[in-house]
Design an enzyme around this catalytic site. Structure first.
Site, mmCIF file in Angstrom:
data_model
loop_
_atom_site.group_PDB
_atom_site.id
_atom_site.type_symbol
_atom_site.label_atom_id
_atom_site.label_comp_id
_atom_site.label_asym_id
_atom_site.label_seq_id
_atom_site.Cartn_x
_atom_site.Cartn_y
_atom_site.Cartn_z
ATOM 1 N N PRO A 1 0.795 -1.243 0.000
ATOM 2 C CA PRO A 1 0.000 0.000 0.000
ATOM 3 C C PRO A 1 0.824 1.290 0.000
ATOM 4 C CG PRO A 1 0.125 -0.869 2.229
ATOM 5 C CD PRO A 1 0.879 -1.844 1.349
ATOM 6 N N CYS B 1 8.115 -10.545 4.422
ATOM 7 C CA CYS B 1 7.767 -10.536 5.850
ATOM 8 C C CYS B 1 7.437 -11.972 6.260
ATOM 9 C CB CYS B 1 6.619 -9.577 6.139
ATOM 10 S SG CYS B 1 5.148 -9.873 5.186
#
Lengths: 156, 296
Positions: free
Chosen positions: B107, B224
């Site tokens: 984002p 991640c």
């Protein structure tokens, strides 16, 4: 876009006259016209813009919309300019802000010429409005208005 | 996560931190506000705050408030960002004047951080796919005032090779195991089938990321997740497929070295130069970062 140089100059003059922006701003930023939008970009992006054609969804930030009736500043653009804006700011209290966001307009005569204004709250520029005949209309886009409404209870 | 016990030396500490809530962390956006000014806002909001040791713009704040619900956040004065996600951008070392691609940008936390570091004086290309992801990306770019960014929606696997960059950030789609503190369902770890599938996508993306780099250009690959299949195995694969070398990451933070062996499979020894971030290192989520240089 035809006459784009002329139109960009018109946009700059509009911001200088209406919002008191200094000419110096244009030393760091340029305006590119695409898809009825005047985009504010840094000069380094300029080379890419022409190579990429119409594939870009977004160039810098949308600064003005080019409407048939004229130039409309965007809320993003006014927020970006923030403290550079010195004219035609309508500073709102919490109740006025609430009313504007819920109802889309508020009444109240002000010593301001008809046209687009920068909405201020607590010393910050928070978006665009339109003032005419004692009525201030909200011009903050729907999604942003919604997210601002969500934080209203936290504002003092 | 149990399958990582063999590679995580401080397992008890790791497990403890995985069970703790994440601290509230954010990045002050100096494109819009100075650090001094923002610290005054924190005080006005009644928040106590502590600056990150490793990054000038990172703060941990203590407050009962929802930190996304302030006018300062709405105006783009700060971006809510986990400590781990600072690392890949810091490893990239973006410089003014460079051409930089963020291949999977939505984002937009890392894209707007790049714009901030170069003070909007580089050419930054943020790319992602999917209307909703791109819409979120654009909203964050506008909110943070990143006028140095253009946005496109190419499939990363077929990003046009006619465009070349000095630096590329590939924060790859991944199984997200490192987000276990945000989403406790992830504590179990991802399913191996999913990990293997997404590893294929990551291998495709990293090859394309290298193909659009100028010779001598830098790629930072990050995820991640903790899965070696999505981390070291992707880098090991691309070291064989493309002319790149692993670079040291010059950051003064606690981390674990990338592994050079997994389930009996040996990897390139330079993978020890890559970084594994575990929750106990930065009191954050987990992640992985590798820095590669394109040769010739």
């Amino acid at each position: 876009m035809p006459n784009s140089k002329k139109l960009v100059e018109e946009i700059k003059k509009y911001f200088e006259k209406r919002f008191g922006l200094s000419r110096k701003i244009w030393g760091h930023h340029i305006i590119i016209l695409r898809n009825e939008i005047g985009w504010l970009i840094n000069p380094q992006l300029y080379d890419w813009i022409f190579n990429i054609g119409n594939k870009a969804y977004s160039l810098g930030i949308p600064f003005v919309r080019l409407l048939p009736k004229g130039i409309k500043p965007t809320s993003w653009g006014l927020i970006f300019m923030g403290r550079e804006i010195t004219r035609n700011i309508i500073e709102l209290g919490l109740e006025d802000l609430r009313g504007l966001l819920y109802r889309g307009r508020i009444k109240g005569s002000r010593d301001i010429e008809t046209g687009y204004v920068a909405l201020g709250y607590n010393g910050e520029i928070i978006g665009c409005g339109f003032y005419k005949d004692g009525v201030l209309e909200n011009q903050i886009p729907k999604a942003r208005r919604k997210s601002l409404l969500e934080i209203l209870p936290q504002l003092k | 996560m149990e399958r990582y016990r063999q590679i995580i030396s401080d397992w008890d500490k790791f497990s403890y931190y995985c069970s703790q809530p994440l601290p509230k962390t954010l990045r002050v956006n100096t494109l819009k506000v100075s650090l001094d000014m923002m610290e005054k806002y924190f005080k006005k909001l009644g928040w106590s705050f502590k600056r990150f040791d490793f990054c000038l713009w990172g703060y941990e704040v203590q407050t009962g408030d929802e930190i996304s619900r302030t006018l300062e956040h709405w105006l783009g004065y700060y971006y809510i960002q986990e400590a781990t996600s600072f690392i890949s951008v810091l490893a990239l070392q973006p410089q003014p004047g460079e051409k930089i691609l963020d291949l999977c940008a939505a984002p937009g936390g890392k894209t707007t951080f790049i714009a901030q570091i170069v003070n909007n004086k580089a050419s930054i290309w943020a790319n992602d796919i999917g209307f909703r992801r791109i819409r979120a990306l654009m909203a964050n770019i506008y909110r943070m005032g990143a006028v140095s960014v253009i946005v496109t929606g190419y499939n990363g696997l077929s990003f046009p090779q006619k465009f070349k960059f000095d630096k590329v950030l590939l924060d790859a789609p991944c199984s997200g195991e490192g987000n276990m503190r945000k989403d406790p369902r992830r504590v179990k770890g991802a399913e191996l089938g999913f990990i293997n599938n997404i590893s294929g996508l990551q291998k495709g993306l990293i090859q394309r990321a290298i193909d659009v780099l100028n010779p001598g250009g830098i790629l930072v690959y990050s995820t991640c997740t903790l899965a070696p299949e999505e981390n070291e195995m992707v880098i090991d694969y691309v070291l064989r497929k493309r002319k790149v070398k692993v670079e040291d990451i010059d950051l003064n933070i606690p981390y674990s070295q990338g592994i050079t062996e997994w389930n009996g499979e040996k990897f390139h020894p330079d993978l020890a130069k890559t970084m594994r971030i575990y929750p106990h290192h930065l009191n954050s989520g987990g992640g992985y970062i590798a820095k590669l240089k394109k040769i010739g």
